[in-house]
Structure formats: C-alpha cells, structure tokens
Design a protein around this motif. Structure first.
Motif, PDB file in Angstrom:
ATOM      1  N   VAL A 311      41.131 -14.438  62.312  1.00  0.00           N
ATOM      2  CA  VAL A 311      41.907 -13.205  62.451  1.00  0.00           C
ATOM      3  C   VAL A 311      43.367 -13.595  62.245  1.00  0.00           C
ATOM      4  N   VAL A 312      43.906 -13.255  61.069  1.00  0.00           N
ATOM      5  CA  VAL A 312      45.237 -13.729  60.670  1.00  0.00           C
ATOM      6  C   VAL A 312      46.103 -12.545  60.235  1.00  0.00           C
ATOM      7  N   PRO A 313      46.578 -11.745  61.176  1.00  0.00           N
ATOM      8  CA  PRO A 313      47.351 -10.546  60.831  1.00  0.00           C
ATOM      9  C   PRO A 313      48.668 -10.838  60.133  1.00  0.00           C
ATOM     10  N   GLY A 314      49.156 -12.086  60.223  1.00  0.00           N
ATOM     11  CA  GLY A 314      50.393 -12.425  59.532  1.00  0.00           C
ATOM     12  C   GLY A 314      50.213 -12.662  58.046  1.00  0.00           C
ATOM     13  N   VAL A 315      48.962 -12.775  57.589  1.00  0.00           N
ATOM     14  CA  VAL A 315      48.678 -12.996  56.165  1.00  0.00           C
ATOM     15  C   VAL A 315      48.576 -11.640  55.475  1.00  0.00           C
ATOM     16  N   ARG A 316      49.378 -11.449  54.446  1.00  0.00           N
ATOM     17  CA  ARG A 316      49.389 -10.144  53.766  1.00  0.00           C
ATOM     18  C   ARG A 316      49.239 -10.255  52.271  1.00  0.00           C
ATOM     19  N   TYR A 338      44.261  -1.331  60.575  1.00  0.00           N
ATOM     20  CA  TYR A 338      45.527  -0.905  61.177  1.00  0.00           C
ATOM     21  C   TYR A 338      46.292   0.036  60.243  1.00  0.00           C
ATOM     22  N   HIS A 339      46.703   1.201  60.768  1.00  0.00           N
ATOM     23  CA  HIS A 339      47.450   2.183  59.973  1.00  0.00           C
ATOM     24  C   HIS A 339      48.782   2.532  60.639  1.00  0.00           C
ATOM     25  N   GLY A 340      49.277   1.600  61.425  1.00  0.00           N
ATOM     26  CA  GLY A 340      50.574   1.795  62.058  1.00  0.00           C
ATOM     27  C   GLY A 340      51.676   1.091  61.274  1.00  0.00           C
ATOM     28  N   PRO A 341      52.872   1.030  61.819  1.00  0.00           N
ATOM     29  CA  PRO A 341      54.021   0.433  61.125  1.00  0.00           C
ATOM     30  C   PRO A 341      54.105  -1.073  61.353  1.00  0.00           C
ATOM     31  N   TYR A 342      54.829  -1.742  60.477  1.00  0.00           N
ATOM     32  CA  TYR A 342      55.233  -3.122  60.734  1.00  0.00           C
ATOM     33  C   TYR A 342      56.271  -3.109  61.858  1.00  0.00           C
ATOM     34  N   PHE A 343      56.276  -4.172  62.634  1.00  0.00           N
ATOM     35  CA  PHE A 343      57.341  -4.388  63.594  1.00  0.00           C
ATOM     36  C   PHE A 343      58.168  -5.556  63.066  1.00  0.00           C
ATOM     37  N   PRO A 347      53.053  -7.609  60.916  1.00  0.00           N
ATOM     38  CA  PRO A 347      52.286  -6.521  60.304  1.00  0.00           C
ATOM     39  C   PRO A 347      51.407  -5.750  61.292  1.00  0.00           C
ATOM     40  N   VAL A 348      50.858  -6.449  62.304  1.00  0.00           N
ATOM     41  CA  VAL A 348      49.903  -5.829  63.233  1.00  0.00           C
ATOM     42  C   VAL A 348      50.237  -6.281  64.657  1.00  0.00           C
ATOM     43  N   PRO A 349      50.426  -5.351  65.602  1.00  0.00           N
ATOM     44  CA  PRO A 349      50.681  -5.741  66.998  1.00  0.00           C
ATOM     45  C   PRO A 349      49.503  -6.515  67.586  1.00  0.00           C
TER      46      PRO A 349
END
Length: 521
Positions: A311-316, A338-343, A347-349
């Motif tokens: 699970v690597v949410p930092g990889v885009r 995930y369909h929210g905003p970047y912080f 990319p994903v909280p």
C-alpha cells in the motif's frame, strides 16, 4: 569576488566573521595573475572566474541539501534528486510555484557564472594597471595569512586565515572517488545473505497464519519523542495508544533504529530495512533493485504462506522498482478508491489509506494470511495542510477531506516561521500514529502482527540542528508467543521506546527479525 571566495556552503555558518578573513586562494591567484604575460593572464582570469562561479553555485546547492538532507550534494550520485525536487515544488506550491522556482534557479546559475567571470576580468585589469600597489598588497596579505595561520588567529570562532575553498574542493574529489569505489564495495556486501539457502518451509515459521504488517510512518524521527517542544503531545498520543491497544488485548515493544538518511530519501530507508543492506545513496538503490538480493518481502513470498501486498499512496506514476520487492499486488494512489484532495505532497490521508487496506485486502472473508508493506504519507514534508481524524464510518470515498483541507493551514505561510513548521510536523505525526493505532484497535485480531517505524528524521528546520538519524520502531501483537520471540531484544514495553532502549542500524533488522521468527530462534 570576495563573497565568492569566502561564502560558506551551509546557511548556519554565514555570519559577519565569515567575511572578515583572508582567503589563501585569493592571495595565490592574485600573485599568479600579476606574474603572467598578457594573453595567458586574460585566459587565466576568464577560466578562474568561471570556475569560482561554479564553486559558488555548488556551495549554494550544498546549502539546499544541508537544509533538507543534512549533508552536502554528491557530485556523482545526487543528480537524479533534481527531478524529485521539482516534483516536490509542483505538488507543494503548484505548477506556477514550480516554474518560478526553476526559472529563478536558472537565472541565478547564469548570473553567478557571468558576474564572477566579469568581476575576475575587471579585477585583473585593475591590478595590472596598478601593478606596484597590487604586488605590495598581495605580499602583505600573504604575510598576514601565514602569520595568522601560524598563530591560530580567530575572529570569534572563525579562523582569520582560511584555505576553505581548497579544502572544499579536496573533500569533493575524495567524495567522487568514494562514490566510484562504493559500487564495488556494495557488490561484495550484497553477495552475502545468511538466509539464501534456507528452505522455504523453514522461513518465518514463528509467524505462520499471522497477518504481518510492516508500516512506515514518514519522517517519524526521534526528535518527535525527545524534543521538549513536541515531547509532551507525542508522549500523550503514544501513552493513549498503548493504553487503548492494551485494553483491546494488544501488547507492544519498542526500540530504536538508525536510518541511512535524514530529511528525505524514504525509499533508501525502506530498501535498507527490507534488504538488510545499508542503502545510503541512489547508486546503491539502483544496484539493489536490479539484483537478485532477497528482501524481507521476498522471503515472505518465497514461503507461499502469505499473500504479499504493498500500500504505497505516495506513488503516483510508474514504479518499476516495485517488482523487485516481490509483492503480489501494489496499491498506489490511483488504486485506493480515494476521490478527495491532495494535502500538499500527500495524495491520500493516512486514515483513508488504512481503511482502504481493510476494504481491499484485510477485511475480505476466507482469505489467506497477508504480509503487507504500508507506507503512510501524511507526515511527509511540508506538513501543511494536514488531515485530521474523523469517524471511520464517514470516510466514504474521501470527498469529506475537501472541507478538511480548506480548514487546514497554508504551506507558504507556515514555512515563513520555523516554529510553525515544527508545530505542523508534530500534528502530522500525531495524526499518522492515531490512524495506525485506531485501525489496529478497530480491525486487528489474534492473528494481526504490526511492525511500524519511522523511515528517517525530518528536515533540519524541525530537528533544530540535531544530526542524529534515529527513528522509533514498534512491534504490536495480541498473541503472547509473537512477542516472546523477541524478548531477548531488550525493547521497551509500549509504543514509546525508552531513551536507552537498544539502537540498531536499520540494515540489521531483517536478519534479526528472520532469526527470531525462524525455527531455531
């Protein structure tokens, strides 16, 4: 020219005393220019001016590296990080901010080269037109330099006579040689693997049937626990987590690891932890990920007793190195629902990442045991804005975070004040820890084993001059037998490692972990 000769390569060393010195290189160069015939003199002036401009630019680059990575720029290994830096600017300050910064750097680069070259030519002409005065002045400065060096004269804590540029360049030559030699050294180290010939049925037998989660918390360094300005709040979160997990039947043990990097370079820390090798630079990382060296994740997969996921949410974007780690499936930022905003960069909280892992893998019925590598990203620099914990039932597809982001801080404002940066960093670490411990309390069971750790210390703005590279590491489990296997490690009870808890190099963890959970532990 005076500034270029004397400016240090670290921002914290720039002070008035730094410019009240005699540079040996300037005295020698002046003497050389006065002694040369006209044509060689002009060529020498142009070449030396341009060269001094390049040295000055390298010092500026060093300033940036010291501010982020607490080390100088590596002329052999660090060029690839320029792309990472521009990506970070875009994701933090937007496309406009990225373009302005890149243009500004290019303009500065050209300006420094042109100005130092023109300044050297002009200064040479002035010396030649006043040859007798210039010669006497050079002789006096040379004598003063030798006298000050011999007597150890200082202005404050700074030596009055300096040969800083020669030492600076000498260190760079040594650095280049070491970088070229390091590849051969690393190849020999990588060839040694204590478990290479161990049969699959004898690997990790002490964890069979368990879900094992290796979770990295971005920038979770020792400073978060030790710094007096952050310690009370972090200590409260760790105590709260320890108590709530204990109430849910979990016990935990914590210690310290020394990361190979600080400030940034998470992938180097991850690969060090998983491979059992000291991955301190990009050259080693590339060599590792193109080799057949087995990592911790590879060994879990080799047993055929676990489904291995990342699970690597930092990889885009494409991550070809991911195949090297032997994961059956990788969930990047585009595949967590995930369909929210970047912080800013994130990319994903973290809370959503953990819930997505539950939905996509851990929460499935009639599944095989899972080994997961989870990289939480919410505590990634610049820590503004950051998400906050909400009811797990309200996470949905992440759209709820649009409003939460609006309520957050602005990174351009936060980074004007180091204390605000440190405050936001502390809040981000609190959020990441809570995301993880609440998930475990909510979804963990008798067969859940969680190992979580920091990947590196944050940037020097947060560490306030602390050059240590320690990060906390914790093992949490319900099954007493799991923690009994590491009883001889001497780790501290709870989520917070004691100040004197054991401290290992991050590269030592793989083999110690596999030994502890092997059949002969």
């Amino acid at each position: 020219m005076f500034f270029a000769l004397l400016v240090p390569n670290q921002m914290e060393k720039i002070e008035f005393a730094s410019f009240v010195r005699i540079p040996a290189e300037g005295v020698l160069l002046a003497g050389l220019l006065l002694a040369l015939p006209p044509r060689p003199r002009r060529i020498t002036a142009v070449v030396s001016g341009a060269f001094l401009g390049l040295v000055t630019i390298l010092k500026f680059v060093d300033m940036g590296f010291y501010q982020v990575l607490a080390r100088p720029f590596d002329l052999v290994l660090d060029w690839i990080l320029i792309e990472n830096a521009t990506d970070f600017l875009r994701e933090t300050f937007g496309r406009t901010g990225q373009v302005l910064a890149v243009v500004g750097v290019i303009v500065l680069f050209i300006a420094v080269l042109v100005l130092t070259t023109l300044a050297m030519v002009r200064l040479t002409n002035l010396m030649v037109s006043h040859r007798h005065i210039a010669a006497r002045t050079t002789l006096v400065l040379g004598t003063a330099w030798i006298t000050a060096m011999t007597l150890g004269v200082q202005v404050g804590s700074v030596p009055f006579a300096t040969k800083g540029n020669a030492e600076f360049l000498g260190n760079r030559v040594d650095q280049v040689r070491a970088g070229l030699k390091d590849a051969r050294v690393f190849q020999k180290q990588a060839a040694v693997d204590a478990f290479a010939k161990t049969p699959p049925d004898q690997l990790l037998t002490g964890l069979r049937g368990k879900d094992v989660l290796f979770t990295f918390i971005e920038s979770y360094g020792r400073v978060a626990i030790d710094d007096p300005a952050m310690a009370p709040q972090i200590d409260s979160v760790l105590k709260e987590g320890t108590s709530s997990l204990k109430a849910a039947g979990f016990e935990s043990r914590s210690g310290w690891l020394q990361s190979p990097v600080t400030g940034a370079g998470s992938w180097l820390a991850h690969s060090t932890f998983l491979s059992g090798l000291w991955i301190k630079n990009q050259q080693r990382y590339r060599s590792l990920t193109t080799s057949d060296r087995m990592t911790l994740t590879n060994y879990f997969g080799k047993t055929n007793a676990w489904r291995t996921v990342g699970v690597v949410p930092g990889v885009r974007r494409a991550w070809p190195e991911g195949k090297y780690f032997g994961l059956d499936h990788i969930y990047d930022s585009e595949h967590l629902g995930y369909h929210g905003p970047y912080f800013s960069w994130t990319p994903v909280p973290d809370q959503f990442s953990m819930e997505a892992f539950q939905r996509l893998e851990h929460g499935k019925k009639d599944r095989e045991p899972i080994m997961a590598e989870i990289i939480l990203a919410s505590s990634h620099n610049p820590w503004s804005p950051i998400a906050r914990m909400i009811d797990w039932e309200d996470l949905g597809d992440g759209s709820v975070f649009h409003q939460i982001k609006k309520e957050g801080t602005n990174p351009t404002e936060v980074w004007k004040d180091p204390e605000k940066v440190r405050t936001e960093y502390r809040k981000a670490i609190e959020y990441s820890i809570r995301s993880l411990t609440e998930w475990l309390e909510r979804y963990g069971d008798e067969d859940t084993v969680l190992v979580f750790l920091g990947d590196h210390q944050p940037v020097p703005t947060v560490t306030a001059g602390d050059t240590g590279k320690d990060v906390p590491i914790t093992i949490v489990a319900k099954d007493e037998k799991v923690l009994d296997r590491v009883a001889d490690w001497g780790w501290t009870d709870g989520l917070k490692p004691a100040e004197n808890a054991p401290r290992w190099g991050m590269d030592k963890f793989r083999d110690r972990f596999m030994t502890a959970y092997g059949p002969q532990s």
